[in-house]
Design a protein around this motif. Structure first.
Motif, short mmCIF file in Angstrom:
data_model
loop_
_atom_site.label_atom_id
_atom_site.label_comp_id
_atom_site.label_asym_id
_atom_site.label_seq_id
_atom_site.Cartn_x
_atom_site.Cartn_y
_atom_site.Cartn_z
N UNK A 1 32.97 -1.13 50.23
CA UNK A 1 33.05 -2.16 49.17
C UNK A 1 33.18 -1.51 47.81
N UNK A 2 32.37 -0.47 47.60
CA UNK A 2 32.37 0.22 46.31
C UNK A 2 33.73 0.87 46.05
N UNK A 3 34.29 1.46 47.11
CA UNK A 3 35.61 2.09 46.98
C UNK A 3 36.65 1.03 46.61
N UNK A 4 36.62 -0.11 47.29
CA UNK A 4 37.60 -1.18 47.03
C UNK A 4 37.45 -1.68 45.59
N UNK B 1 42.06 10.43 48.82
CA UNK B 1 42.91 11.19 47.89
C UNK B 1 42.41 11.03 46.45
N UNK B 2 41.48 10.08 46.23
CA UNK B 2 40.92 9.90 44.88
C UNK B 2 39.43 10.23 44.89
N UNK B 3 39.13 11.38 45.44
CA UNK B 3 37.72 11.75 45.67
C UNK B 3 36.91 11.79 44.37
N UNK B 4 37.54 12.24 43.27
CA UNK B 4 36.80 12.39 42.01
C UNK B 4 36.34 11.01 41.51
N UNK B 5 37.23 10.01 41.62
CA UNK B 5 36.86 8.65 41.17
C UNK B 5 35.70 8.13 42.02
N UNK B 6 35.83 8.34 43.34
CA UNK B 6 34.80 7.87 44.25
C UNK B 6 33.46 8.58 44.00
N UNK C 1 37.28 18.65 51.04
CA UNK C 1 38.09 17.45 50.87
C UNK C 1 37.33 16.17 51.25
N UNK C 2 36.02 16.30 51.48
CA UNK C 2 35.25 15.09 51.80
C UNK C 2 33.87 15.11 51.12
N UNK C 3 33.26 13.92 51.11
CA UNK C 3 31.90 13.80 50.57
C UNK C 3 31.00 13.33 51.70
N UNK C 4 29.78 13.85 51.76
CA UNK C 4 28.81 13.35 52.74
C UNK C 4 27.74 12.59 51.95
N UNK D 1 40.63 7.56 53.29
CA UNK D 1 41.29 8.12 54.48
C UNK D 1 40.29 8.29 55.62
N UNK D 2 39.02 8.28 55.29
CA UNK D 2 38.00 8.37 56.35
C UNK D 2 36.70 7.76 55.82
#
Ligand SMILES: Nc1ncnc2c1ncn2[C@@H]1O[C@H](COP(=O)(O)OP(=O)(O)OP(=O)(O)O)[C@@H](O)[C@H]1O
Length: 313
Positions: free
Chosen positions: A263-266, A228-233, A249-252, A273-274
Motif C-alpha cells: 500500500x505504501x509503495x502504491x 527499481x525505485x528503491x531509494x524512494x521506497x 538491490x533489495x530491502x529487508x 519487483x518483489x
C-alpha cells in the motif's frame, strides 16, 4: 499419552536429564529435539523402563513402564535398528519376538506387510540395508499394535527415499490416533515431520509448542522488497519508523506486513519487483534457543553451527 513429571537422571557428575516435565499427546507426531548429549536417549530409555530415574517419573498411559500389564501391546519402540540376530530371517526375528511376548504369530505377516517387507520376509536380516533394518525395527515396534510409539533417531543415515518413507509412516501412525514420539537432531527433517516439538538442552526443557509456534516465536518474520525505485521506497519506509536492512538491490523490512508495504509503495508511486514475506527457519529458531545449552561450543557462527548440528556432526 506419555508424561514426564520432574524427570531427572544423574550419571556421576553429569546431570543428563534435569527436572523434565512434559506430555506427549495422541494423534500427533511429536519431535524430541536437542543437540548431541542433550539427554534425548536417556529420557526415552527412562520412559521405556530401561533406565531408572534418579528423580521424578515417566508414565505411559498414566503408569510407569514396569507397571504395564501388557508392555508390548501398550508401547512399541525403535531404539537401535541393528538389534537383530544377523542369521535370522526378518520373519524369523519377528516370530521370535512375538513368541517371547505372547503375541499371536499371525500378526508377524501383518506387520511385515505394513512396513513393506513381505517380499524379503525370508531373507537374512543381517544382510539388510540400514533402511530395511529400520523398517524391520518398526515392524517389531508394531507387533503388539500399541497406541504409543517411540523412535530414537529413526532417520539417521537413511537415504532420501528412506527418510520420506519414515516421515509418511509416522504421519500415518499419528492419523490412526497413536502417540508418536520421535527424537532427532535433524532440524529440517523434524520441521517437516513433527507437528509438535519438545526441545531440550543440557537435560532441561527449552520449549514445548507446535512446530509452527516454535519457529514463529524464536525467529523474526521479515519482508524482502525489490524495486527499481528503491531509494524512494527506502525514504517512505524510513518515515514510518520500521527497521530496514539494505541488501544491495533489495530491502529487508521488519515490523511491517507485506500488504502495508505494498500500500505504501502504491501511495508513493513506487513499482515493486518483489514483495516476499521471509519466514524464519527451524535451524535459526533452534540455534537461538539452544545456543547456550550446546554441550561442545565451537567458534563457528550460528548458521554454520546449525548446519553442523543438522548434519549430526
Ligand atoms: N550410561 C551413561 N553413563 C554416563 N553418562 C551417560 C550415560 N548415558 C548418557 N550419558 C551422558 O548423559 C548426557 C545425555 O546423553 P544422551 O545420550 O541421553 O543425549 P542425547 O540427546 O540422546 O545425545 P545424542 O543426540 O548424541 O544421542 C551426555 O552428557 C552423556 O554423555
Amino acid at each position: 499419552m506419555i508424561e514426564a513429571r520432574g524427570l531427572s537422571k544423574r550419571y556421576g557428575k553429569t546431570l543428563a536429564v534435569d527436572n523434565l516435565s512434559f506430555s506427549v499427546t495422541p494423534g500427533r507426531v511429536t519431535g524430541f529435539l536437542g543437540p548431541n548429549g542433550a539427554g534425548k536417549s536417556t529420557t526415552m530409555r527412562m520412559i521405556l523402563g530401561l533406565d531408572t530415574p534418579t528423580g521424578g517419573s515417566a508414565l505411559i498411559g498414566g503408569k510407569p513402564y514396569a507397571d504395564l500389564k501388557h508392555p508390548l501391546r501398550t508401547v512399541g519402540a525403535l531404539l537401535d535398528a541393528k538389534w537383530v540376530h544377523p542369521n535370522r530371517s526378518a520373519r524369523g526375528h519377528l516370530r521370535w519376538l512375538a513368541r517371547s511376548n505372547q503375541l499371536p504369530a499371525k500378526r508377524v505377516d501383518e506387520v511385515l506387510d505394513l512396513v513393506g517387507l513381505s517380499g524379503v520376509a525370508n531373507k537374512r536380516a543381517g544382510g539388510f540395508s540400514l533402511g530395511m533394518s529400520q523398517r524391520l525395527g518398526i515392524a517389531g515396534a508394531l507387533l503388539g499394535d500399541p497406541q504409543v510409539l517411540l523412535f530414537d533417531e529413526p532417520v539417521n543415515g537413511l537415504d532420501p527415499e528412506g527418510i520420506l518413507w519414515i516421515r509418511k509412516f509416522m504421519h500415518r501412525l499419528a492419523d490412526e490416533g497413536r502417540t508418536v514420539f520421535v527424537s532427532s537432531h535433524l532440524l529440517s527433517e523434524m520441521a517437516l515431520t513433527a507437528q509438535d516439538l519438545i526441545v531440550i538442552g543440557r537435560g532441561r526443557l527449552i520449549a514445548h509448542s507446535s512446530t509452527e509456534e516454535f519457529v514463529a516465536a524464536a525467529t523474526e518474520n521479515t519482508v524482502r522488497v525489490r524495486s527499481p525505485q528503491l531509494a524512494v521506497l527506502r525514504g517512505a519506509l524510513g518515515r514510518t519508523g520500521v527497521s530496514l536492512r539494505d541488501e544491495g538491490d533489495s530491502l529487508v523490512v521488519s515490523g511491517m506486513e507485506s500488504a502495508d508495504i505494498g500500500e505504501l509503495a502504491a501511495a508513493n508511486g513506487v513499482v515493486l519487483h518483489e514483495l516476499s514475506p521471509q519466514r524464519g527457519s527451524l535451524e535459526e529458531a533452534f540455534m537461538q534457543l539452544t545456543g547456550d545449552s550446546v554441550e561442545y561450543h565451537t567458534d563457528l557462527d550460528a548458521p554454520a553451527a546449525a548446519d553442523l548440528i543438522a548434519a549430526g556432526k
